[in-house]
Scaffold this motif. Structure first.
Motif, PDB file in Angstrom:
ATOM      1  N   VAL A 260      74.012  98.271  64.347  1.00 22.81           N
ATOM      2  CA  VAL A 260      74.912  99.380  64.697  1.00 22.81           C
ATOM      3  C   VAL A 260      76.063  99.468  63.697  1.00 22.81           C
ATOM      4  CG1 VAL A 260      76.504 100.209  66.453  1.00 22.81           C
ATOM      5  CG2 VAL A 260      74.381  99.186  67.122  1.00 22.81           C
ATOM      6  N   ASP A 261      76.328 100.688  63.206  1.00 20.39           N
ATOM      7  CA  ASP A 261      77.453 100.868  62.287  1.00 20.39           C
ATOM      8  C   ASP A 261      77.901 102.330  62.343  1.00 20.39           C
ATOM      9  OD1 ASP A 261      79.359 100.073  60.465  1.00 20.39           O
ATOM     10  OD2 ASP A 261      77.948  99.411  58.931  1.00 20.39           O
ATOM     11  N   ASP A 262      79.050 102.602  61.705  1.00 20.51           N
ATOM     12  CA  ASP A 262      79.506 103.993  61.675  1.00 20.51           C
ATOM     13  C   ASP A 262      78.880 104.760  60.510  1.00 20.51           C
ATOM     14  OD1 ASP A 262      81.008 102.399  59.898  1.00 20.51           O
ATOM     15  OD2 ASP A 262      82.749 103.708  59.976  1.00 20.51           O
ATOM     16  N   ILE A 263      78.811 104.103  59.337  1.00 19.03           N
ATOM     17  CA  ILE A 263      78.362 104.822  58.135  1.00 19.03           C
ATOM     18  C   ILE A 263      77.311 104.015  57.386  1.00 19.03           C
ATOM     19  CG2 ILE A 263      79.122 105.740  55.875  1.00 19.03           C
ATOM     20  CD1 ILE A 263      81.952 105.939  57.041  1.00 19.03           C
TER      21      ILE A 263
ATOM     22  N   ALA B 152      75.916  93.696  64.600  1.00 17.85           N
ATOM     23  CA  ALA B 152      76.899  94.388  63.762  1.00 17.85           C
ATOM     24  C   ALA B 152      76.757  93.817  62.345  1.00 17.85           C
ATOM     25  CB  ALA B 152      78.310  94.133  64.287  1.00 17.85           C
ATOM     26  N   PRO B 153      76.613  94.674  61.329  1.00 18.24           N
ATOM     27  CA  PRO B 153      76.404  94.152  59.964  1.00 18.24           C
ATOM     28  C   PRO B 153      77.668  93.579  59.337  1.00 18.24           C
ATOM     29  CG  PRO B 153      76.485  96.539  59.919  1.00 18.24           C
ATOM     30  CD  PRO B 153      76.557  96.145  61.364  1.00 18.24           C
ATOM     31  N   ASP B 154      78.821  93.848  59.950  1.00 17.83           N
ATOM     32  CA  ASP B 154      80.080  93.258  59.468  1.00 17.83           C
ATOM     33  C   ASP B 154      81.072  93.213  60.632  1.00 17.83           C
ATOM     34  OD1 ASP B 154      81.043  95.875  59.721  1.00 17.83           O
ATOM     35  OD2 ASP B 154      80.878  96.295  57.587  1.00 17.83           O
ATOM     36  N   LYS B 155      82.217  92.585  60.376  1.00 18.76           N
ATOM     37  CA  LYS B 155      83.191  92.432  61.471  1.00 18.76           C
ATOM     38  C   LYS B 155      83.712  93.772  61.978  1.00 18.76           C
ATOM     39  CE  LYS B 155      84.950  87.818  60.663  1.00 18.76           C
ATOM     40  NZ  LYS B 155      86.030  87.014  60.091  1.00 18.76           N
ATOM     41  N   GLY B 156      83.809  94.759  61.073  1.00 19.89           N
ATOM     42  CA  GLY B 156      84.325  96.071  61.449  1.00 19.89           C
ATOM     43  C   GLY B 156      83.471  96.768  62.510  1.00 19.89           C
ATOM     44  N   ALA B 157      82.222  96.345  62.643  1.00 19.24           N
ATOM     45  CA  ALA B 157      81.329  97.024  63.592  1.00 19.24           C
ATOM     46  C   ALA B 157      81.153  96.238  64.899  1.00 19.24           C
ATOM     47  CB  ALA B 157      79.976  97.280  62.933  1.00 19.24           C
ATOM     48  N   ILE B 158      81.925  95.158  65.070  1.00 15.29           N
ATOM     49  CA  ILE B 158      81.729  94.316  66.270  1.00 15.29           C
ATOM     50  C   ILE B 158      81.931  95.102  67.566  1.00 15.29           C
ATOM     51  CG2 ILE B 158      82.606  92.325  67.577  1.00 15.29           C
ATOM     52  CD1 ILE B 158      83.105  90.903  64.956  1.00 15.29           C
ATOM     53  N   GLU B 159      82.992  95.918  67.618  1.00 19.56           N
ATOM     54  CA  GLU B 159      83.254  96.670  68.861  1.00 19.56           C
ATOM     55  C   GLU B 159      82.119  97.627  69.182  1.00 19.56           C
ATOM     56  OE1 GLU B 159      85.475  94.804  70.657  1.00 19.56           O
ATOM     57  OE2 GLU B 159      85.018  96.660  71.751  1.00 19.56           O
ATOM     58  N   ARG B 160      81.586  98.236  68.126  1.00 24.36           N
ATOM     59  CA  ARG B 160      80.448  99.163  68.327  1.00 24.36           C
ATOM     60  C   ARG B 160      79.257  98.396  68.895  1.00 24.36           C
ATOM     61  NH1 ARG B 160      82.816 100.786  63.407  1.00 24.36           N
ATOM     62  NH2 ARG B 160      83.587 102.928  63.513  1.00 24.36           N
ATOM     63  N   ALA B 161      79.017  97.195  68.334  1.00 26.93           N
ATOM     64  CA  ALA B 161      77.875  96.390  68.796  1.00 26.93           C
ATOM     65  C   ALA B 161      78.087  95.942  70.236  1.00 26.93           C
ATOM     66  CB  ALA B 161      77.685  95.183  67.877  1.00 26.93           C
ATOM     67  N   ARG B 162      79.328  95.508  70.519  1.00 24.35           N
ATOM     68  CA  ARG B 162      79.630  95.049  71.881  1.00 24.35           C
ATOM     69  C   ARG B 162      79.385  96.178  72.898  1.00 24.35           C
ATOM     70  NH1 ARG B 162      83.367  91.157  72.745  1.00 24.35           N
ATOM     71  NH2 ARG B 162      84.550  91.770  70.901  1.00 24.35           N
ATOM     72  N   CYS B 163      79.869  97.387  72.564  1.00 27.19           N
ATOM     73  CA  CYS B 163      79.716  98.527  73.488  1.00 27.19           C
ATOM     74  C   CYS B 163      78.245  98.837  73.724  1.00 27.19           C
ATOM     75  CB  CYS B 163      80.381  99.774  72.923  1.00 27.19           C
ATOM     76  SG  CYS B 163      82.140  99.693  73.024  1.00 27.19           S
ATOM     77  N   LEU B 164      77.461  98.911  72.645  1.00 30.91           N
ATOM     78  CA  LEU B 164      76.048  99.263  72.819  1.00 30.91           C
ATOM     79  C   LEU B 164      75.323  98.159  73.586  1.00 30.91           C
ATOM     80  CD1 LEU B 164      73.739 101.227  72.304  1.00 30.91           C
ATOM     81  CD2 LEU B 164      73.248 100.011  70.180  1.00 30.91           C
ATOM     82  N   ALA B 165      75.611  96.902  73.230  1.00 34.74           N
ATOM     83  CA  ALA B 165      74.949  95.782  73.910  1.00 34.74           C
ATOM     84  C   ALA B 165      75.268  95.809  75.407  1.00 34.74           C
ATOM     85  CB  ALA B 165      75.387  94.465  73.284  1.00 34.74           C
ATOM     86  N   ASN B 166      76.541  96.077  75.742  1.00 30.23           N
ATOM     87  CA  ASN B 166      76.916  96.153  77.168  1.00 30.23           C
ATOM     88  C   ASN B 166      76.190  97.279  77.878  1.00 30.23           C
ATOM     89  OD1 ASN B 166      78.570  94.003  76.870  1.00 30.23           O
ATOM     90  ND2 ASN B 166      80.497  95.157  76.843  1.00 30.23           N
TER      91      ASN B 166
END
Ligand code: R5P
Length: 291
Positions: free
Chosen positions: A211-214, A160-174
């Motif tokens: 991984v990020d949204d934008i 995740a390139p910043d803290k805001g993307a941690i959940e996205r990274a966690r989901c994809l990694a899982n």
């Protein structure tokens, strides 16, 4: 019976996908008055359920006005139920007052939608807050795993390139059964300039997905790509839902040697650099609306 009302921001590849399913579509007629105001009219809709598909980029302000005008036109036609798909939710990043005196743009612009819509499906809303302003009956589609699988990408690690993307990274990694980490980004709220804290990343020889949204100006992504190469990653692939690529984003990402950027067909964009792959996610959106 269902009718799909397609608004002007819906990208051509998404329109193509709509043509391939067995549902009637309607495109509102529109014009701009000499003073610059928008006019819109919807014909060909009776008393069937309607699904409005919108993408609020580019020209975000006019796309938002178009959306509200379309919803009110449908209400006026007496349609019994309106569902809405927002492929790109503009203004989602101003989801709180970062500095004193600022508005909460996402709240102002979206809180009225629930008056018109029974259900809203949005693609990768920026944050929990931005999502909440859309109302209660909302589905947020986060397509990173779908895109990786559709392209058969090999990924060993997610960042995740910043803290805001941690959940996205966690989901994809899982989903992929690999590890993940995050960087810490700081944005100067006045100049917009960003800096990213240097971090020891254990990625030597790995194929890493950011991984990020934008991705907008490309600043956040470029800094993450640089850190990953410095840490010895063998390949860096960005999996980013909405690739706006504004200003000098393409040059910036070229200069750091990004290997690939995978994105969804949520917006129409003019720039198509060789490393960009667009994945059609219409199936994910329509599955939520046509059940
Ligand atoms: C912000 O937190 C978003 O998730 C993105 O990281 C940001 O919008 C990317 O912007 P830019 O490409 O301009 O750095």
């Amino acid at each position: 019976m269902v009718k799909i009302v397609v608004l002007s921001g819906v990208p051509s590849s998404f329109r193509e996908a709509l043509r391939n399913i067995n549902v009637g579509t309607v495109v509102p007629t529109s014009k701009v008055f000499p003073d610059g105001e928008q006019y819109l009219r919807i014909e060909g809709v009776g008393c069937e359920r309607c699904i409005v598909v919108a993408s609020l980029y580019p020209n975000q302000d006019s796309k938002l006005v178009e959306l509200y005008l379309a919803l009110d036109a449908l209400k006026g036609l007496g349609v019994p139920s309106i569902d809405l798909a927002i492929l790109y939710q503009a203004y989602g990043r101003q989801d709180k007052r970062f500095l004193k005196g600022e508005p909460v743009s996402a709240s102002v612009l979206y809180q009225l939608l629930s008056r018109y819509c029974d259900k809203i499906v949005v693609v990768d809303s920026h944050s929990k807050q931005a999502l909440e302003y859309l109302g209660k009956n909302v589905v947020n589609i986060v397509p990173h795993g779908y895109m990786v699988k559709k392209l058969g990408l090999k990924v060993d690690f997610v960042l995740a390139p910043d803290k805001g993307a941690i959940e996205r990274a966690r989901c994809l990694a899982n989903e992929l059964g690999v590890g993940f980490d995050n960087l810490e980004k700081f944005r100067d709220r006045v100049t917009g300039e960003i800096s990213v804290k240097e971090k020891q990343l254990d990625v030597k020889g790995l194929r890493v997905a950011i991984v990020d949204d934008i991705v907008s100006t490309g600043g956040t992504l470029a800094k993450a790509v640089e850190q990953l190469y410095r840490a010895g990653a063998s390949k860096v692939i960005a999996i980013i839902t909405h690739a706006l690529l504004v200003g000098k984003a393409v040059e910036k990402l070229d200069s750091v040697g990004i290997d690939a950027l995978v994105t969804a067909n949520t917006i129409e964009r003019n720039v198509k650099p060789r490393w960009l792959t667009e994945v059609d996610i219409s199936e994910l959106v329509l599955n939520q609306l046509l059940r």
